[in-house]
Design an enzyme around this catalytic site. Structure first.
Site, PDB file in Angstrom:
ATOM      1  N   CYS A 100      -2.766   0.434   9.907  1.00 48.58           N
ATOM      2  CA  CYS A 100      -3.784  -0.603   9.606  1.00 48.58           C
ATOM      3  C   CYS A 100      -4.616  -1.064  10.798  1.00 48.58           C
ATOM      4  O   CYS A 100      -5.733  -1.697  10.253  1.00 48.58           O
ATOM      5  CB  CYS A 100      -3.131  -1.948   8.896  1.00 48.58           C
ATOM      6  SG  CYS A 100      -1.595  -1.529   8.072  1.00 48.58           S
ATOM      7  N   HIS A 124       0.942  -1.232   0.048  1.00 47.82           N
ATOM      8  CA  HIS A 124      -0.175  -0.139   0.101  1.00 47.82           C
ATOM      9  C   HIS A 124       0.913   1.191  -0.006  1.00 47.82           C
ATOM     10  O   HIS A 124       2.202   1.056   0.410  1.00 47.82           O
ATOM     11  CB  HIS A 124      -0.971   0.094   1.386  1.00 47.82           C
ATOM     12  CG  HIS A 124      -1.791  -1.115   1.546  1.00 47.82           C
ATOM     13  ND1 HIS A 124      -2.075  -1.937   2.466  1.00 47.82           N
ATOM     14  CD2 HIS A 124      -2.932  -1.181   0.645  1.00 47.82           C
ATOM     15  CE1 HIS A 124      -3.146  -2.701   2.213  1.00 47.82           C
ATOM     16  NE2 HIS A 124      -3.738  -2.339   1.033  1.00 47.82           N
TER      17      HIS A 124
HETATM   18  C1  CIR Z   1      -3.459  -7.703   3.482  1.00 46.27           C
HETATM   19  O1  CIR Z   1      -2.700  -8.309   2.847  1.00 46.27           O
HETATM   20  O2  CIR Z   1      -4.592  -7.198   3.120  1.00 46.27           O
HETATM   21  C2  CIR Z   1      -3.097  -7.846   5.026  1.00 46.27           C
HETATM   22  N1  CIR Z   1      -2.530  -9.210   5.295  1.00 46.27           N
HETATM   23  C3  CIR Z   1      -2.243  -6.653   5.371  1.00 46.27           C
HETATM   24  C4  CIR Z   1      -3.125  -5.310   5.183  1.00 46.27           C
HETATM   25  C5  CIR Z   1      -2.295  -3.964   5.888  1.00 46.27           C
HETATM   26  N2  CIR Z   1      -3.073  -2.965   5.734  1.00 46.27           N
HETATM   27  C6  CIR Z   1      -2.625  -1.947   5.642  1.00 46.27           C
HETATM   28  O3  CIR Z   1      -1.581  -1.682   5.304  1.00 46.27           O
HETATM   29  N3  CIR Z   1      -3.624  -0.899   5.572  1.00 46.27           N
END
Ligand code: CIR
Length: 252
Positions: A247, A160
């Site tokens: 997150c 991201h």
């Molecule tokens: C994913 O791959 O969607 C989750 N394991 C991690 C999401 C992390 N979220 C973020 O950076 N906002």
């Protein structure tokens, strides 16, 4: 100033979460403890915790940030980019409806909150494997309706946008060294983080404090020297799932 943080504890199924990392499976109990410490830190920053129930059917649902963009005036519910995560946003939307007018990103637009970085009244939207142009355009229209400006930034390699770049107030960005030359951020002062400590770039400014991941000594010195009051948090189990400090909550 933020008043609330919406969070959701991990479910045991989190050990099966999506990841591009090669750090092994998270340990559930450790992840729970780290989440507790995270919530304590949010409270220390002056936030009231709004907690929604764990969702065993969604291993990644602890990462609530990806499911909504919350501003002073509205909450924009996302259409998550990864198919396994679609549906997580429903329970977040029900809770946020108690606080804000809801708007929605609609398929074929896809968008993850981790790709959205707010810098005062401007929103940077990362175009990534999770956030597509259609999703970004829908978000830009919605933000404009509420008086915000926005721009798109194509990213590669990172999951991201906020994996490697974060706004920390005072026209300043924290950025991984290798991103410093990225176009679109000329008007900002930059705090650079060495690539080998890149995980530390996902730091989180909440009111008077900067939350930073524990174990990144060079980054820590940089933050302290820059004058931030820091709170260090152990994030090992979330790092295994490609998730960082931002997150784990939605601040509003
Ligand atoms: C994913 O791959 O969607 C989750 N394991 C991690 C999401 C992390 N979220 C973020 O950076 N906002």
């Amino acid at each position: 100033m933020f008043k609330y943080a919406l969070v959701r504890k991990p479910a045991e199924s989190m050990i099966h979460g999506i990841t591009r990392m090669d750090l092994g499976k998270p340990e559930f109990q450790k992840a729970l403890n780290q989440h507790d410490e995270y919530c304590k830190a949010l409270k220390k920053c002056g936030l009231a915790i709004v907690e929604i129930p764990a969702e065993p059917n969604f291993p990644d649902s602890v990462f609530v940030e990806d499911t909504a963009i919350v501003t002073e005036k509205c909450a924009i519910i996302t259409f998550p980019g990864h198919v396994n995560r679609r549906g997580e946003e429903l329970s977040v939307a029900s809770k946020l409806a108690e606080f804000r007018t809801l708007e929605y990103i609609k398929y074929p637009g896809t968008l993850d909150g981790g790709d959205i970085m707010r810098a005062e009244n401007h929103f940077f939207i990362g175009l990534s494997d999770r956030t597509n142009k259609e999703g970004a355009e829908q978000l830009m229209k919605l933000l404009a309706k509420y008086g915000h400006t926005s721009s798109m930034i194509a990213i590669d390699k990172m999951l991201h946008l906020k994996t490697g770049i974060n706004y920390v107030g005072n026209q300043t960005l924290v950025m991984i060294d290798s991103l410093l030359s990225m176009k679109g951020f000329d008007d900002y002062k930059k705090i650079s983080i060495p690539d080998e400590e890149s995980y530390a770039a996902n730091c989180l400014l909440i009111n008077d404090y900067l939350l930073v991941a524990k174990g990144f000594e060079s980054a820590k010195k940089t933050f302290v020297n820059a004058g931030f009051k820091i709170i260090e948090l152990e994030m090992s189990e979330y790092m295994k799932l490609d998730g960082g400090l931002s997150c784990l909550s939605l601040r509003f």
